[in-house]
Write a protein that holds these residues in place. Structure first.
Motif, PDB file in Angstrom:
ATOM      1  N   TYR A 117      15.169  39.034  20.829  1.00 50.49           N
ATOM      2  CA  TYR A 117      16.355  39.782  20.381  1.00 50.49           C
ATOM      3  C   TYR A 117      17.542  38.841  20.136  1.00 50.49           C
TER       4      TYR A 117
ATOM      5  N   TRP B 284      17.093  36.961  16.973  1.00 49.08           N
ATOM      6  CA  TRP B 284      17.414  37.792  15.795  1.00 49.08           C
ATOM      7  C   TRP B 284      18.936  37.816  15.579  1.00 49.08           C
ATOM      8  N   GLY B 285      19.666  37.916  16.673  1.00 44.91           N
ATOM      9  CA  GLY B 285      21.128  38.008  16.605  1.00 44.91           C
ATOM     10  C   GLY B 285      21.783  36.750  16.061  1.00 44.91           C
TER      11      GLY B 285
ATOM     12  N   VAL C  79      17.239  47.272  16.151  1.00 49.65           N
ATOM     13  CA  VAL C  79      16.420  46.115  16.543  1.00 49.65           C
ATOM     14  C   VAL C  79      16.201  46.109  18.056  1.00 49.65           C
TER      15      VAL C  79
ATOM     16  N   SER D  14      21.802  46.393  15.047  1.00 46.70           N
ATOM     17  CA  SER D  14      21.461  45.772  16.329  1.00 46.70           C
ATOM     18  C   SER D  14      20.786  46.775  17.257  1.00 46.70           C
TER      19      SER D  14
ATOM     20  N   ALA E 237      16.193  47.798  12.129  1.00 47.94           N
ATOM     21  CA  ALA E 237      17.548  47.420  11.721  1.00 47.94           C
ATOM     22  C   ALA E 237      18.042  48.327  10.608  1.00 47.94           C
TER      23      ALA E 237
ATOM     24  N   SER F 163      26.681  46.713  11.493  1.00 44.66           N
ATOM     25  CA  SER F 163      25.958  45.642  12.171  1.00 44.66           C
ATOM     26  C   SER F 163      25.490  46.107  13.544  1.00 44.66           C
TER      27      SER F 163
ATOM     28  N   THR G 185      21.659  42.790   6.979  1.00 47.31           N
ATOM     29  CA  THR G 185      21.463  42.719   8.428  1.00 47.31           C
ATOM     30  C   THR G 185      19.990  42.898   8.783  1.00 47.31           C
TER      31      THR G 185
ATOM     32  N   GLY H  75      20.773  35.155  13.458  1.00 51.20           N
ATOM     33  CA  GLY H  75      20.670  35.178  12.007  1.00 51.20           C
ATOM     34  C   GLY H  75      19.769  34.091  11.460  1.00 51.20           C
TER      35      GLY H  75
ATOM     36  N   GLY I 132      19.583  39.341   9.822  1.00 50.41           N
ATOM     37  CA  GLY I 132      20.330  39.408  11.076  1.00 50.41           C
ATOM     38  C   GLY I 132      21.811  39.619  10.824  1.00 50.41           C
TER      39      GLY I 132
ATOM     40  N   ARG J 202      13.354  34.768   7.739  1.00 54.32           N
ATOM     41  CA  ARG J 202      12.529  35.919   8.137  1.00 54.32           C
ATOM     42  C   ARG J 202      12.020  36.729   6.954  1.00 54.32           C
TER      43      ARG J 202
END
Lengths: 324, 249
Positions: free
Chosen positions: A175, A178-179, A102, A99, A121, A95, A248, A181, A252, A185
């Motif tokens: 950002y 995105w984190g 991304v 991250s 990612a 993960s 992920t 989740g 996310g 998307r």
């Protein structure tokens, strides 16, 4: 045995029924209600309903289903491999790798080709997977691998923090978003890539069934049963990493499903045989993700934790008599 | 009844065991044969290398020097060597300590003994289930069948571990202190069962134990590891030949 078989049959039937109901709700209910009686929007056309159905609802349904399967199955396999109930797809730093990819894409302006953030990612997750696989091929001890994964995660998180420090507020907002989740998307183009990654990842884990069932009692025990432990471990790591990386990249970092669902599946089916537990975890994961996808306006990680934690706690407490 | 003629099931030549040359526990080369139908007791002080010796014989640990062969076929370093799965159908090591899974029933655990016979997806046939039932009955575990492994006492768990090995249907059974947690009647029953398995199924059994009395009464031969050397004599003659002197020091 008959009682156990009955439990399995009832359990799977209930889960499939729940998935059917939740799938219906995902596709047809929402801010814009689509009518089940008039399915004209199902054929591709330019109507608003058709676009909502094909461009929003179907990809969201597929994202929830594939995420539920990948995260739950990967979590189960890793908990078995590490013999650690707190292990999940994210303990190996995958993960964090995603991250970083991304963050490099959104905060540092690196271009990762056609899919942009998704590619970032994927590249980050796969890079970490490659490091983990290298470590796995050198060390027999699974605990070392767990420690390396955690350390790698901390190291990458530090790098991401540095990137965050130097970024502007708009990039940071994207950002952070995105984190949190989201199943929203995934695009129609991405469905096939996600589906193929999930299929390959699950296949790798299914091929490791003998290892997974024997490894619960330790690597030496598995070797004594004639299981190729090294090969099993590599297949499980590769499969779980691929599943976690794909999930992920497309949805996310969603940690909760991978950690909680295998416990939920065990509590419901009362067996540690992966021939039952693997499909059971996959179905439980799909149910949880589809339930969470009903709240599309709230960040996914928040919904999963707010809805999932009480449910999983309830099941664990109810099944607490299992082992004092 | 299976013919329990003295076929050699396991043979070691000039075997040195341990974790590398510097850490050789049994440094003096061992030459030993385990025959079908016999039970051999393995005695020695704690830390003398009994468990390491057993691990080497079942293929979990490579020998420091020398060879181990099952039915004249080498375990290691040969194009003709046993594959892991074929080996697991022939020899197994039963240990009473180690990892214990908190989410496994007794039946599920014993069923793991059928792993070497299972296909790619680890399914169990009716025949496999029959073998598991038989193992449960042999060790008087039917009433524990659905219990969780972690709910059992150490003694009960010892019997479950042995049942799992019985379900594996091997020819060579290696046991590491199987009666460490058993009471006296259960210990006696266990050794009587080992004798029965050896005679009726033509198995070769090597059992490490601290129970000298049972070793002399129920085993055909006694093997002692003392100060890195191995000696083996007929059980009836072991005491007279001084094999058990160390137990009275």
């Amino acid at each position: 045995m008959r009682r156990i078989d009955h439990r399995i049959l009832v359990g799977f039937t209930l889960l499939v029924a729940l998935i059917a109901i939740l799938s219906y709700l995902t596709l047809f209910s929402g801010t814009v209600g689509l009518s089940w009686s008039d399915l004209s929007f199902v054929s591709h056309n330019d109507s608003v309903e058709s676009r909502i159905f094909w461009e929003i609802r179907v990809p969201r349904l597929v994202a929830a289903v594939l995420s539920g399967i990948s995260l739950a199955v990967a979590g189960l396999a890793l908990q078995t491999l590490f013999r650690n109930p707190l292990a999940g797809p994210f303990v190996l730093g995958i993960s964090s790798g995603a991250s970083l990819g991304v963050a490099l894409s959104l905060l540092a302006g690196f271009s990762f080709g056609h899919f942009g953030v998704l590619s970032g990612a994927a590249v980050g997750a796969l890079a970490v997977t490659a490091i983990v696989m290298t470590v796995a091929s050198r060390f027999e001890n699974s605990t070392i691998l767990l420690i390396v994964g955690l350390l790698l995660g901390y190291f990458i998180d530090a790098l991401v923090s540095l990137l965050i420090m130097g970024s502007d507020s708009e990039s940071l907002r994207v950002y952070v978003s995105w984190g949190m989740g989201s199943f929203g998307r995934l695009t129609f183009d991405g469905i096939w890539i996600y589906a193929v990654c999930t299929l390959v990842g699950v296949m790798l884990l299914v091929l490791s069934m003998r290892y997974l069932n024997a490894a619960r009692m330790g690597d030496d025990f598995a070797k004594n049963l004639g299981v190729n432990v090294r090969q099993g471990r590599v297949l499980v790591l590769l499969g779980a990493s691929l599943l976690a990386a794909a999930s992920t990249a497309f949805c996310g970092p969603v940690a909760f499903v991978g950690i909680a669902v295998p416990h939920l599946a065990f509590m419901l089916f009362k067996t540690s045989n992966h021939r039952v537990l693997m499909p059971a975890s996959a179905l439980c994961g799909v149910v949880l993700c589809l339930a969470a996808s009903q709240f599309s306006k709230i960040p996914l990680n928040a919904v999963l934790s707010l809805v999932g934690v009480p449910v999983v706690l309830w099941v664990i407490v109810r099944g607490g008599g299992i082992r004092k | 009844m299976i013919d329990s003629s003295k076929a050699v099931l396991l043979k070691c030549n000039d075997l040195v065991v341990g974790y590398g040359h510097e850490k050789a526990l049994v440094a003096s080369p061992v030459n030993f044969e385990l025959n079908a139908g016999e039970v051999v007791a393995l005695l020695g002080e704690n830390g003398s290398g009994k468990s390491t010796f057993l691990k080497t014989l079942c293929g979990l640990l490579a020998p420091v020097a020398g060879t181990v062969a099952l039915c004249d076929r080498p375990l290691w370093n040969s194009t003709d060597a046993w594959s892991a799965r074929e080996r697991a159908k022939f020899v197994t090591l039963v240990r009473m300590s180690g990892v214990s899974c908190d989410r496994m029933t007794v039946r599920e655990f014993i069923s793991l003994g059928r792993t070497p016979y299972a296909g790619l997806f680890d399914g169990r046939s009716k025949e496999d289930e029959g073998v598991v039932d038989e193992a449960l009955a042999l060790l008087e575990l039917e009433k524990f069948s659905g219990r969780w492994l972690t709910e059992l006492s150490d003694g009960e768990r010892s019997r479950v571990y042995l049942a799992q090995a019985v379900a594996q249907q091997v020819k060579v059974l290696l046991l590491d202190e199987p009666n460490a947690f058993l009471d006296i009647p259960r210990s006696r029953k266990l050794f009587a069962l080992l004798q029965k398995l050896a005679k009726e199924r033509g198995m070769g059994i090597l059992v490490s134990t601290h129970s000298v009395e049972y070793a002399e009464k129920y085993c055909d031969r006694i093997m002692v590891i003392e100060k890195g050397c191995v000696r083996c004599e007929m059980a009836k003659e072991a005491r007279a030949k001084g094999l058990l002197d160390w137990t009275e020091e």
